[in-house]
Design a protein around this motif. Structure first.
Motif, PDB file in Angstrom:
ATOM      1  N   ASP A 192     -46.719  55.773 140.572  1.00  0.00           N
ATOM      2  CA  ASP A 192     -47.088  56.192 139.225  1.00  0.00           C
ATOM      3  C   ASP A 192     -45.939  55.865 138.264  1.00  0.00           C
ATOM      4  O   ASP A 192     -44.796  56.291 138.473  1.00  0.00           O
ATOM      5  CB  ASP A 192     -47.375  57.695 139.210  1.00  0.00           C
ATOM      6  CG  ASP A 192     -47.766  58.176 137.830  1.00  0.00           C
ATOM      7  OD1 ASP A 192     -46.851  58.528 137.065  1.00  0.00           O
ATOM      8  OD2 ASP A 192     -48.972  58.189 137.530  1.00  0.00           O
ATOM      9  N   ARG A 193     -46.223  55.084 137.212  1.00  0.00           N
ATOM     10  CA  ARG A 193     -45.165  54.602 136.323  1.00  0.00           C
ATOM     11  C   ARG A 193     -44.486  55.722 135.554  1.00  0.00           C
ATOM     12  O   ARG A 193     -43.278  55.672 135.306  1.00  0.00           O
ATOM     13  CB  ARG A 193     -45.741  53.588 135.344  1.00  0.00           C
ATOM     14  CG  ARG A 193     -45.647  52.110 135.736  1.00  0.00           C
ATOM     15  CD  ARG A 193     -45.708  51.856 137.182  1.00  0.00           C
ATOM     16  NE  ARG A 193     -45.430  50.457 137.537  1.00  0.00           N
ATOM     17  CZ  ARG A 193     -45.469  49.998 138.770  1.00  0.00           C
ATOM     18  NH1 ARG A 193     -45.740  50.820 139.774  1.00  0.00           N
ATOM     19  NH2 ARG A 193     -45.203  48.726 139.048  1.00  0.00           N
ATOM     20  N   THR A 194     -45.227  56.736 135.180  1.00  0.00           N
ATOM     21  CA  THR A 194     -44.616  57.861 134.464  1.00  0.00           C
ATOM     22  C   THR A 194     -43.660  58.609 135.374  1.00  0.00           C
ATOM     23  O   THR A 194     -42.528  58.946 134.992  1.00  0.00           O
ATOM     24  CB  THR A 194     -45.706  58.811 133.933  1.00  0.00           C
ATOM     25  OG1 THR A 194     -46.566  58.093 133.055  1.00  0.00           O
ATOM     26  CG2 THR A 194     -45.068  59.984 133.186  1.00  0.00           C
ATOM     27  N   GLN A 195     -44.106  58.878 136.591  1.00  0.00           N
ATOM     28  CA  GLN A 195     -43.240  59.569 137.546  1.00  0.00           C
ATOM     29  C   GLN A 195     -42.031  58.712 137.904  1.00  0.00           C
ATOM     30  O   GLN A 195     -40.916  59.221 138.082  1.00  0.00           O
ATOM     31  CB  GLN A 195     -44.036  59.923 138.801  1.00  0.00           C
ATOM     32  CG  GLN A 195     -45.096  60.997 138.582  1.00  0.00           C
ATOM     33  CD  GLN A 195     -45.829  61.341 139.859  1.00  0.00           C
ATOM     34  OE1 GLN A 195     -45.637  60.704 140.897  1.00  0.00           O
ATOM     35  NE2 GLN A 195     -46.690  62.349 139.778  1.00  0.00           N
ATOM     36  N   LEU A 196     -42.262  57.399 138.013  1.00  0.00           N
ATOM     37  CA  LEU A 196     -41.164  56.496 138.336  1.00  0.00           C
ATOM     38  C   LEU A 196     -40.110  56.513 137.236  1.00  0.00           C
ATOM     39  O   LEU A 196     -38.905  56.555 137.508  1.00  0.00           O
ATOM     40  CB  LEU A 196     -41.702  55.077 138.530  1.00  0.00           C
ATOM     41  CG  LEU A 196     -40.671  53.977 138.819  1.00  0.00           C
ATOM     42  CD1 LEU A 196     -39.803  54.355 140.010  1.00  0.00           C
ATOM     43  CD2 LEU A 196     -41.375  52.650 139.068  1.00  0.00           C
ATOM     44  N   ARG A 197     -40.554  56.511 135.963  1.00  0.00           N
ATOM     45  CA  ARG A 197     -39.606  56.558 134.857  1.00  0.00           C
ATOM     46  C   ARG A 197     -38.824  57.869 134.892  1.00  0.00           C
ATOM     47  O   ARG A 197     -37.594  57.878 134.684  1.00  0.00           O
ATOM     48  CB  ARG A 197     -40.357  56.428 133.522  1.00  0.00           C
ATOM     49  CG  ARG A 197     -39.454  56.555 132.296  1.00  0.00           C
ATOM     50  CD  ARG A 197     -38.436  55.445 132.231  1.00  0.00           C
ATOM     51  NE  ARG A 197     -37.366  55.742 131.303  1.00  0.00           N
ATOM     52  CZ  ARG A 197     -36.885  54.872 130.425  1.00  0.00           C
ATOM     53  NH1 ARG A 197     -37.366  53.659 130.352  1.00  0.00           N
ATOM     54  NH2 ARG A 197     -35.900  55.214 129.634  1.00  0.00           N
ATOM     55  N   ALA A 243     -33.714  48.460 135.972  1.00  0.00           N
ATOM     56  CA  ALA A 243     -35.051  48.843 136.447  1.00  0.00           C
ATOM     57  C   ALA A 243     -35.824  49.567 135.346  1.00  0.00           C
ATOM     58  O   ALA A 243     -37.028  49.344 135.158  1.00  0.00           O
ATOM     59  CB  ALA A 243     -34.922  49.727 137.689  1.00  0.00           C
ATOM     60  N   ARG A 244     -35.137  50.423 134.585  1.00  0.00           N
ATOM     61  CA  ARG A 244     -35.813  51.127 133.490  1.00  0.00           C
ATOM     62  C   ARG A 244     -36.265  50.153 132.410  1.00  0.00           C
ATOM     63  O   ARG A 244     -37.358  50.280 131.850  1.00  0.00           O
ATOM     64  CB  ARG A 244     -34.873  52.195 132.894  1.00  0.00           C
ATOM     65  CG  ARG A 244     -34.602  53.342 133.844  1.00  0.00           C
ATOM     66  CD  ARG A 244     -34.045  54.554 133.123  1.00  0.00           C
ATOM     67  NE  ARG A 244     -32.773  54.315 132.469  1.00  0.00           N
ATOM     68  CZ  ARG A 244     -32.125  55.235 131.761  1.00  0.00           C
ATOM     69  NH1 ARG A 244     -32.657  56.447 131.606  1.00  0.00           N
ATOM     70  NH2 ARG A 244     -30.959  54.967 131.216  1.00  0.00           N
ATOM     71  N   THR A 245     -35.409  49.161 132.137  1.00  0.00           N
ATOM     72  CA  THR A 245     -35.780  48.152 131.141  1.00  0.00           C
ATOM     73  C   THR A 245     -37.002  47.355 131.593  1.00  0.00           C
ATOM     74  O   THR A 245     -37.923  47.095 130.804  1.00  0.00           O
ATOM     75  CB  THR A 245     -34.597  47.198 130.888  1.00  0.00           C
ATOM     76  OG1 THR A 245     -33.473  47.958 130.416  1.00  0.00           O
ATOM     77  CG2 THR A 245     -34.956  46.131 129.863  1.00  0.00           C
TER      78      THR A 245
END
Length: 464
Positions: A193-198, A416-418
Motif C-alpha cells: 500500500d503506497r500510503t502505508q509505504l510512505r 525511495a520517497r522521491t
C-alpha cells in the motif's frame, strides 16, 4: 538475534588476555577446535574428556620437559563459550617471565599467535554477538570515563543493534512486498500500500535522523569533551586551568603573553572526561611568536566543544571581544560558549548574585571555592544542552562508522520517497530499499565485507 557467519579460519589461537607487567595473576586464552588438546599436551592433568565449565589444577611443562608453573585451567566447550568454539583459559602466576613461558608452551604445543581482536572476531563469526556489540567490547576496554563506560555497556547489551534492527526489519518487510510486485509486474498487482509505504519511509527517516544525532554524543562519551579556555592575555586562563584540574599544568605569570602554545590537561567532571586546553591570549601583536600563538589559539577554539571565554572582571568585555563571540556563535553555533568573569577578588566591591555562577576568582579557587563547583556544573549544563541528557537516559550512541552507514541508508530512503512521490516504477523503489538495507546491515554485521571486518577488529588489543 545475531547471525552466524562463515568462519574465516579453523586455526587454534592463543594469547595473553591480561596486561603485561608485575601482577598477582595472568590469564591466557586459547580458542579453536584443538584448544583442549593443545592445553592437554602441556598440562599435567587429563583434559581430553573434560566437560565444559569445569576447573582443573595442575602443572604446565615446557617443550624441554621442565615445569613452568602451577596453573588453573577452565574449560569451555563450544558453542557454549565466549567465542562459540572450544576455549580454555589458563591462569598462571603474574609477571612477564611466567606468562611468557606458559605462552611459549602453548605455541610449542601447536597454538597459533592470536591477532588483535581475534577472539572477539570469532565470537562475531559464530553468532555470539553482532558487529556493533563487538565494537562495544573495544569501547568498554578503552573507556576513560563513567559516561564512556555506560555507553559501551549499553551498546554491548545491544541497544544500538536493537534500534538499527527495528528500522531494518520494517524495511525488510516492505522491500519483500515491493520485490513481489516486480515478480507479478505484468499483472499490475500492488502488494505494498503506497500510503502505508510512505508512512513507513517517513518513520524510518525520523528514526535514522535520531540515531545519527547521537554520533556527537557517542564521540563525547568515548573521546571526552574538548573545553578550550580563551580570552585576552593575562585574563587568568592558566590559573583557571590549574584550578579546574587541581594541578600546576600551566605556567602562571603576571606578564601578559606568557602562554604561547596550547597546554592540555584532563579531568573527570560528573562522569564525563573533559580535556581542557589553555591557549595564548587573543590580541593583535607584532611579535611573531606571540602572533603564532594567537593563530593556534583561534584554531583550538574552532575545534572546541565548549569555549570558556575568560574575562578580567576589572576590565570587562570590550567591543572587539563581543564581536568575536558573536561571529563565533554565527559561524559555529554548535560550540557552547560560557563567559567567565575572573579576578573578582580584585574588584573594589564584590559582584552580587546577579553576576551568576560564572563570576569567580581562579586564584582563590586554588584553595577551595564553591564558585568553581558552580562553574563545573555550568559546564555540564552546557554539554547537556547539546543532548547529553538523552545519552544518559536512553544511552544509545553510535560511532563514526555507524554514522556513515546510517547517513547512506537515510539518503537511500530519501531517494525511495522521491521515487514514490513521482510514481516511478517498483524497480527503482526496490533498488533504493535494497541500498538502505545494505547499509543498515553493515552497522550490525548482518551484511559484512572483509574490509569492514578488518577495519573493525584491527582496533582491538591482542588477547581480546
Amino acid at each position: 538475534m545475531t547471525t552466524q557467519h562463515e568462519p574465516r579460519t579453523t586455526e587454534t589461537i592463543a594469547a595473553l588476555a591480561t596486561a603485561r607487567g608485575t601482577a598477582a595473576l595472568a590469564v591466557l586464552r586459547v580458542s579453536g577446535p584443538d584448544a583442549v588438546a593443545i592445553v592437554d599436551a602441556m598440562f599435567s592433568g587429563d583434559l581430553t574428556e573434560a566437560e565444559g565449565r569445569t576447573v582443573h589444577v595442575g602443572w604446565v611443562t615446557g617443550a624441554d620437559g621442565r615445569r613452568v608453573d602451577q596453573v588453573v585451567c577452565v574449560v569451555w566447550r563450544g558453542p557454549h563459550s565466549s567465542t562459540g568454539e572450544d576455549v580454555v583459559e589458563v591462569t598462571c602466576h603474574g609477571g612477564d617471565v611466567v606468562a611468557g613461558a606458559v605462552l611459549r608452551a602453548l605455541f610449542d604445543a601447536g597454538a597459533t599467535p592470536a591477532t588483535p581482536g581475534a577472539f572477539t572476531q570469532r565470537a562475531f563469526l559464530n553468532g555470539k554477538l553482532d558487529l556493533a556489540q563487538a565494537e562495544a567490547v573495544a569501547d568498554l576496554i578503552h573507556a576513560e570515563s563513567r559516561l564512556g563506560h555506560r555507553a559501551a555497556v549499553s551498546a554491548l547489551r545491544g541497544r544500538v543493534s536493537e534500534a538499527v534492527g527495528a528500522v531494518r526489519e520494517a524495511l525488510v518487510q516492505t522491500a519483500a512486498l515491493v520485490e513481489l510486485e516486480l515478480d507479478f509486474g505484468e499483472e499490475d498487482v500492488a502488494f505494498a500500500d503506497r500510503t502505508q509505504l510512505r508512512d513507513l519511509l517517513d518513520t524510518a527517516d525520523r528514526e535514522l535522523a535520531d540515531l545519527i544525532g547521537t554520533a556527537r554524543l557517542g564521540a563525547l562519551a568515548r573521546d571526552g569533551v574538548r573545553v578550550v579556555l580563551g580570552g585576552r592575555p593575562n585574563a587568568g586562563k592558566s590559573t583557571l586551568l590549574n584550578a579546574l584540574v587541581g594541578d600546576d599544568r600551566a605556567i602562571v605569570s603576571p606578564t601578559p603573553g606568557t602562554t604561547r602554545d596550547a597546554v592540555e590537561a584532563e579531568a573527570e567532571i560528573g562522569g564525563l572526561r573533559v580535556r581542557f586546553v589553555d591557549t595564548a591570549g587573543l590580541r593583535e601583536t607584532a611579535d611573531a611568536i606571540e602572533a603564532e600563538g594567537t593563530r593556534r589559539a583561534r584554531a583550538a577554539i574552532d575545534r572546541a566543544d565548549v569555549l570558556l571565554y575568560v574575562v578580567d572582571a576589572t576590565v570587562g568585555l570590550d567591543a572587539e571581544e563581543r564581536t568575536f563571540l558573536a561571529d563565533l556563535a554565527e559561524r559555529q553555533p554548535e560550540v557552547a560558549v560560557l563567559v567567565v568573569a575572573n579576578k573578582t577578588d580584585l574588584l573594589a566591591a564584590p559582584l552580587g548574585p546577579e553576576a551568576g555562577p560564572l563570576a569567580l576568582s581562579a586564584q582563590a579557587a586554588l584553595a577551595d571555592d564553591a564558585r568553581l563547583d558552580a562553574l563545573r556544573a555550568a559546564l555540564l549544563d552546557a554539554v547537556r544542552a547539546g543532548g547529553l541528557d538523552a545519552a544518559e537516559g536512553g544511552l544509545v550512541a553510535v560511532n563514526e562508522r555507524h554514522r556513515a552507514h546510517l547517513e547512506a541508508a537515510r539518503e537511500a530512503i530519501g531517494r525511495a520517497r522521491t521515487s514514490l512521490d513521482a510514481g516511478d516504477g517498483g524497480d527503482t523503489l526496490a533498488l533504493d530499499l535494497r541500498d538502505a538495507l545494505h547499509h543498515l546491515g553493515l552497522v550490525t554485521g548482518a551484511v559484512t565485507t572483509e574490509h569492514v571486518l578488518d577495519a573493525v577488529f584491527s582496533q582491538f588489543c591482542i588477547g581480546k
